[in-house]
Scaffold this motif. Structure first.
Motif, PDB file in Angstrom:
ATOM      1  N   THR A 175      -4.456   2.760   5.418  1.00  0.00           N
ATOM      2  CA  THR A 175      -4.306   3.839   4.452  1.00  0.00           C
ATOM      3  C   THR A 175      -2.847   4.259   4.356  1.00  0.00           C
ATOM      4  OG1 THR A 175      -4.617   5.532   6.146  1.00  0.00           O
ATOM      5  CG2 THR A 175      -6.603   4.692   5.092  1.00  0.00           C
ATOM      6  N   ALA A 176      -2.521   4.998   3.290  1.00  0.00           N
ATOM      7  CA  ALA A 176      -1.165   5.545   3.139  1.00  0.00           C
ATOM      8  C   ALA A 176      -1.242   6.824   2.319  1.00  0.00           C
ATOM      9  CB  ALA A 176      -0.247   4.530   2.467  1.00  0.00           C
ATOM     10  N   HIS A 177      -0.230   7.682   2.495  1.00  0.00           N
ATOM     11  CA  HIS A 177      -0.250   9.030   1.925  1.00  0.00           C
ATOM     12  C   HIS A 177       1.182   9.446   1.609  1.00  0.00           C
ATOM     13  CE1 HIS A 177      -1.114  13.579   2.933  1.00  0.00           C
ATOM     14  NE2 HIS A 177      -0.999  13.386   1.642  1.00  0.00           N
ATOM     15  N   SER A 178       1.425   9.888   0.379  1.00  0.00           N
ATOM     16  CA  SER A 178       2.738  10.412  -0.011  1.00  0.00           C
ATOM     17  C   SER A 178       2.545  11.747  -0.711  1.00  0.00           C
ATOM     18  CB  SER A 178       3.465   9.443  -0.951  1.00  0.00           C
ATOM     19  OG  SER A 178       3.772   8.223  -0.292  1.00  0.00           O
ATOM     20  N   GLU A 179       3.441  12.703  -0.458  1.00  0.00           N
ATOM     21  CA  GLU A 179       3.253  14.048  -1.010  1.00  0.00           C
ATOM     22  C   GLU A 179       4.589  14.748  -1.201  1.00  0.00           C
ATOM     23  OE1 GLU A 179       0.782  18.159   0.126  1.00  0.00           O
ATOM     24  OE2 GLU A 179       1.143  16.619   1.650  1.00  0.00           O
ATOM     25  N   HIS A 180       4.685  15.516  -2.290  1.00  0.00           N
ATOM     26  CA  HIS A 180       5.803  16.412  -2.537  1.00  0.00           C
ATOM     27  C   HIS A 180       5.278  17.740  -3.075  1.00  0.00           C
ATOM     28  CE1 HIS A 180       9.566  14.455  -1.710  1.00  0.00           C
ATOM     29  NE2 HIS A 180       9.396  13.470  -2.570  1.00  0.00           N
ATOM     30  N   THR A 181       6.031  18.800  -2.842  1.00  0.00           N
ATOM     31  CA  THR A 181       5.793  20.074  -3.503  1.00  0.00           C
ATOM     32  C   THR A 181       6.637  20.113  -4.768  1.00  0.00           C
ATOM     33  OG1 THR A 181       5.270  21.264  -1.469  1.00  0.00           O
ATOM     34  CG2 THR A 181       6.047  22.576  -3.322  1.00  0.00           C
ATOM     35  N   VAL A 182       5.988  20.416  -5.896  1.00  0.00           N
ATOM     36  CA  VAL A 182       6.636  20.353  -7.209  1.00  0.00           C
ATOM     37  C   VAL A 182       6.457  21.678  -7.937  1.00  0.00           C
ATOM     38  CG1 VAL A 182       6.723  19.127  -9.416  1.00  0.00           C
ATOM     39  CG2 VAL A 182       6.150  17.878  -7.320  1.00  0.00           C
ATOM     40  N   ALA A 183       7.534  22.171  -8.522  1.00  0.00           N
ATOM     41  CA  ALA A 183       7.481  23.364  -9.370  1.00  0.00           C
ATOM     42  C   ALA A 183       7.585  22.941 -10.824  1.00  0.00           C
ATOM     43  CB  ALA A 183       8.613  24.321  -9.018  1.00  0.00           C
ATOM     44  N   LEU A 199       0.825  -1.207   0.000  1.00  0.00           N
ATOM     45  CA  LEU A 199       0.000   0.000   0.000  1.00  0.00           C
ATOM     46  C   LEU A 199       0.861   1.259   0.000  1.00  0.00           C
ATOM     47  CD1 LEU A 199      -2.819   1.339   0.272  1.00  0.00           C
ATOM     48  CD2 LEU A 199      -2.568   1.076   2.761  1.00  0.00           C
ATOM     49  N   VAL A 200       1.848   1.300   0.883  1.00  0.00           N
ATOM     50  CA  VAL A 200       2.717   2.475   0.967  1.00  0.00           C
ATOM     51  C   VAL A 200       3.469   2.668  -0.346  1.00  0.00           C
ATOM     52  CG1 VAL A 200       4.729   3.474   2.125  1.00  0.00           C
ATOM     53  CG2 VAL A 200       2.954   2.323   3.467  1.00  0.00           C
ATOM     54  N   ARG A 201       4.003   1.587  -0.892  1.00  0.00           N
ATOM     55  CA  ARG A 201       4.757   1.692  -2.137  1.00  0.00           C
ATOM     56  C   ARG A 201       3.882   2.132  -3.299  1.00  0.00           C
ATOM     57  NH1 ARG A 201       8.689  -3.677  -1.641  1.00  0.00           N
ATOM     58  NH2 ARG A 201      10.154  -2.740  -0.139  1.00  0.00           N
TER      59      ARG A 201
END
Length: 258
Positions: A234-242, A128-130
């Motif tokens: 549940t799992a959640h991944s996030e980045h700020t992208v320009a 799930l995380v992957r």
């Protein structure tokens, strides 16, 4: 209204993003069996204070929440996926912990999230995380000038479908810059070739979050913590992208990361 950032402004967001990445790396290292969520919250407060940064969550009071958040990091455990309110809970072996952090430095914001498995990982939790990490990487690759917002959303949704996970679209990614939430909203499911044209200078928080079971969600009595309706993990991944002329630039990646 979407505010396009200059290269100099993106560099200022990169400074904030580097700090966000450093804090999340420290929290990842500290998240262990026997650690209280409140210890992670208080450590985050100290790091933010010592850096002279400002928490975007402290006193955060959107329409869906119950009063001001009054914490500096979202800590969501197991079936909790978003806006987890730090509370008196001691991490146990096998817990799945999502940590979401947004701060401002000198008026510029960055936002990121990671999910870790505490202690002994279960195979289904690792998968799930992957999946969220795979979806995030694919979404970043789609964040290019000339593509459409729907290309990002469709990419995330396709990864979820490939792994057999449903997608909830009530919460998703978003623009950011001078504030934590700016236009546009970035759903985690969509149709390629549709929606807003992506342009250099746009800065987006991309955040795929998946639920192992039902895609429906419920709110805790605390008025903040969002959980899967069926109790599945549940799992959640996030980045700020320009978005730049040369393609996407991740602003919340540690310098030691690939």
């Amino acid at each position: 209204m979407i505010e396009l950032k200059s290269p100099a402004e993106i560099e200022r967001m990169r400074t904030t993003g580097a700090f966000v990445a450093e804090v999340l790396a420290e929290l990842r290292a500290k998240a262990a069996v026997g650690v209280n969520l409140l210890d992670l919250e208080h450590h985050t407060r100290r790091l933010i204070r010592d850096r002279g940064a400002e928490s975007c969550y402290w006193d955060y009071a959107p329409s869906f929440g119950r009063g001001p958040f009054r914490n500096t990091v979202c800590l969501s455990v197991n079936d909790a996926v978003l806006h987890g309110l730090p509370h008196d809970y001691v991490l146990r072996d096998g817990d799945v912990l999502s940590m979401d952090l947004a701060v401002s430095i000198d008026g510029w914001v960055a936002d990121a999230a990671v999910t870790v498995i505490v202690g002994t990982p279960a195979e289904e939790d690792v998968r799930l995380v992957r999946a969220t990490e795979e979806a995030l990487a694919a979404a970043i690759e789609a964040t290019r000038p000339g593509n459409r917002l729907g290309d990002i959303s469709a990419t995330i949704g396709a990864v979820a479908a490939n792994h057999g996970y449903g997608v909830n679209t009530e919460f998703g990614g978003h623009g950011l810059g001078r504030t934590m939430h700016e236009d546009p909203h970035v759903p985690n499911r969509g149709r390629p070739g549709r929606g807003l044209l992506l342009r250099p200078g746009m800065t987006l928080a991309l955040e795929p979050w998946f639920i192992a079971g039902s895609s429906r969600i419920v709110m805790d009595p605390d008025g903040w913590t969002i959980r899967s309706a069926d109790g599945s993990r549940t799992a959640h991944s996030e980045h700020t992208v320009a978005i730049t002329e040369d393609g996407p630039v991740v602003l919340t990646r540690l310098g030691t990361e690939d």
